[in-house]
Design a protein around this motif. Structure first.
Motif, PDB file in Angstrom:
ATOM      1  N   MET B   9      27.832  45.690-137.891  1.00  0.00           N
ATOM      2  CA  MET B   9      27.882  46.252-139.233  1.00  0.00           C
ATOM      3  C   MET B   9      29.079  47.106-139.429  1.00  0.00           C
ATOM      4  N   THR B  10      29.838  46.739-140.368  1.00  0.00           N
ATOM      5  CA  THR B  10      31.030  47.540-140.794  1.00  0.00           C
ATOM      6  C   THR B  10      30.890  48.537-141.891  1.00  0.00           C
ATOM      7  N   ASN B  11      31.741  49.557-141.825  1.00  0.00           N
ATOM      8  CA  ASN B  11      31.648  50.622-142.785  1.00  0.00           C
ATOM      9  C   ASN B  11      32.309  50.004-144.249  1.00  0.00           C
ATOM     10  N   ASP B  12      32.437  50.664-145.219  1.00  0.00           N
ATOM     11  CA  ASP B  12      33.113  49.858-146.529  1.00  0.00           C
ATOM     12  C   ASP B  12      34.510  49.606-146.227  1.00  0.00           C
ATOM     13  N   LEU B  17      30.805  49.599-137.190  1.00  0.00           N
ATOM     14  CA  LEU B  17      30.402  51.161-136.719  1.00  0.00           C
ATOM     15  C   LEU B  17      30.107  51.347-135.401  1.00  0.00           C
ATOM     16  N   PRO B  41      30.270  57.835-139.889  1.00  0.00           N
ATOM     17  CA  PRO B  41      31.377  57.005-139.166  1.00  0.00           C
ATOM     18  C   PRO B  41      32.686  57.970-139.246  1.00  0.00           C
ATOM     19  N   MET B 139      22.989  45.678-135.916  1.00  0.00           N
ATOM     20  CA  MET B 139      23.063  46.951-136.442  1.00  0.00           C
ATOM     21  C   MET B 139      22.588  47.770-135.564  1.00  0.00           C
ATOM     22  N   HIS B 140      22.885  49.219-135.496  1.00  0.00           N
ATOM     23  CA  HIS B 140      22.553  50.229-134.673  1.00  0.00           C
ATOM     24  C   HIS B 140      21.183  50.567-134.992  1.00  0.00           C
TER      25      HIS B 140
END
Lengths: 401, 149
Positions: B9-12, B17, B41, B139-140
């Motif tokens: 999963m990534t941040n904007d 992450l 993050p 995802m975490h």
């Protein structure tokens, strides 16, 4: 406020990072008129129409013709672009500057603050602040949060407020019954408010609240504000304008401050220092303390808002916020009435107009024009209107008669 | 055809992450070289001393529940087709940083049970679903620490 208001808790963590002092108001600013469009669902009305109706009601209340308004501040969270001109066009466009503002649930109160600074500094003598909203049912879209939080299901306001509430329960022993009492009070008040979203729902009992559908622990559906459509408007002006239009009962804006987020490592959604600092600023601006406030409108989208708002703005000791509704103190016949119009919880959260609704209720109470909702145990002279919204942002205004 | 991948999963800003793929995945945060503040993050400017001296750090995988709640209503905005009810929480790591997270007591069944404040938890990476390119997105989450037998 009843005797013994403890005052705003100390800001300990952020002493080195206090934001600049609150803006000054070099001359007095008054609320001249308020007007609300009913809150609820209005499939047959668009943003411009909701804003038009609210604006006309406020202008009529103030005795000011639309064609005399030199500037309009228009607020919304979910309308995209140029929403203010839609209101101006539906009223008959007059060529005035239209300032579109968005500050989530603080939108109209932030606009009122900006308009008050414009009038207070002498640039204008009059301003119309109008907010409205069209919005889908269900969760408010949490556009202030990153996509990963939304896609993981972490970015819902009820989910975040629930975690704040869980912390409060853990630290102070606040009970779910105390939260239910806030909802019972809100439903009783909302049932007497002709513009409330839940005006026809009637009263509920603690048991009704606890038995209603669980949304996010510990909040049941009766404890959560509906997303409403509707509109609200406020006409504000200088002392000259009050005299010129012969305003019967002008209400002074003695203080108004809008603030945004201050970083704290344990921030969730309702960072206490933000509210404490904003409260200190607005009390200083108005030259009063919490003990001088007679009535208040406090963001109660969920019970934690009212509970922490009472504590952080200095109306009760930390941890005692949950007891205020349970003991009757914050009821219409109590010693410190709070959310006499039903608040967010039953009047509704019409995001772009919520700030106008909060201010309107304080104005009605100070004028003695709140009808069946008029407070009975205090003769209100000073009222406070607080909003809290995404971003995270807060705004507090202090009104005096 | 592009190859489908398993990604974090990534941040904007597009940054992952957590480290992935990895035998021992860790959340990626940032620490201020000037004042020591740790954030998640990662970001480029320190929220405490406002300097631009942040450097990337890998965070602890164990912590304790700071707050939690169980949600019974599915969000409509971009939420994966996850089941309701589901748990949301903030986990406090020893670096004094809060992680917004899901918590699954049982990763196989997805059964939920409240994780009270203070529960000692450890990170586990689980499948979130597919993105629009068909990649599998991880995802975490945090789950109770295993007790020693």
């Amino acid at each position: 406020m009843p005797k013994g208001a403890p005052g705003v808790p100390a800001v300990t963590k952020l002493d080195l990072r206090i934001p600049p002092p609150a803006p000054k108001l070099p001359r007095k600013v008054y609320v001249m008129g308020v007007g609300l469009h009913e809150f609820g669902r209005f499939a047959d009305k668009d943003y411009g129409e909701l804003g038009r109706v609210a604006s006309n009601r406020a202008l009529e209340d103030a005795g000011v013709p639309w064609t005399d308004i030199p500037i309009m501040y228009a607020t919304s969270m979910q309308q995209g672009a140029c929403w203010g001109t839609k209101v101006a066009i539906s009223m008959g466009a007059t060529g005035i500057p239209v300032v579109n503002m968005e500050a989530a649930c603080c939108s109209t109160s932030a606009a009122i603050a900006q308009a008050a600074y414009a009038i207070g500094s002498g640039a204008f003598d009059l301003a119309l602040c109008v907010g409205a909203e069209k919005q889908p049912r269900g969760y408010i879209p949490t556009l202030d949060m990153p996509a990963w939080m939304r896609s993981m299901g972490l970015g819902t306001y009820p989910g975040l407020y629930a975690q704040m509430m869980q912390r409060h329960m853990h630290e102070y022993g606040t009970t779910i019954e105390q939260m239910a009492w806030i909802s019972v009070k809100s439903h009783k008040n909302g049932a007497m408010n002709p513009i409330a979203h839940y005006r026809n729902m009637g009263e509920v009992t603690v048991q009704d609240v606890l038995n209603s559908r669980m949304v996010v622990t510990p909040f049941t559906i009766y404890m959560i504000a509906p997303t409403s459509e509707g509109g609200g408007a406020v006409v504000i002006g200088s002392e000259e304008a009050v005299k010129k239009y012969g305003v019967r009962k002008p209400i002074e804006i003695a203080g108004c401050v809008q603030s945004s987020m201050i970083y704290e490592w344990d921030e969730l959604l309702y960072p206490p220092s933000l509210l404490r600092i904003t409260a200190k600023q607005v009390y200083e601006q108005a030259g009063i303390g919490p003990e001088d406030v007679d009535i208040a409108q406090i963001q109660d989208g969920m019970p934690v808002g009212e509970i922490e708002g009472l504590e952080e703005m200095g109306f009760c000791e930390m941890g005692d916020g949950g007891k205020m509704a349970e003991k009757g103190i914050t009821w219409i016949d109590g010693s410190f009435p709070v959310n006499t119009d039903g608040g967010y919880m039953t009047r509704g959260n019409c995001i772009g107009a919520t700030g106008a609704a909060a201010m309107a209720e304080v104005v009605y109470q100070l004028r003695g024009e709140a009808g069946p909702r008029q407070v009975t145990n205090v003769d209100p002279k000073v009222g406070l209107a607080h909003n809290m919204g995404a971003g995270i942002q807060t705004s507090i205004a202090i009104l005096k008669k | 055809m592009t190859e489908k991948k398993t990604i974090a999963m990534t941040n904007d800003d597009g940054a992952p992450l957590f480290t992935w793929p990895s035998e021992n995945p860790q959340l990626i945060g940032a620490k201020c070289k000037t004042c020591g503040e740790v954030v998640f993050p990662k970001r480029n400017q320190c929220p405490i001393c406002y300097t631009e001296t942040m450097e990337e750090v890998l965070l602890s995988t164990k912590g304790k529940v700071y707050s939690s709640a169980v949600t019974f209503l599915a969000p409509w905005s971009g939420f994966n087709k996850g089941k309701v009810p589901y748990e949301v929480a903030h986990v406090e790591l020893p670096e004094k940083v809060l992680i917004a997270t899901r918590t699954f007591p049982d990763l196989k069944t997805g059964d939920i049970a409240p994780l009270p404040i203070g529960t000692e938890v450890e990170m586990a990476i689980v499948e979130w679903g597919e993105d629009e390119k068909g990649n599998t997105v991880m995802m975490h989450t945090f789950r109770p620490q295993k007790t020693r037998a």
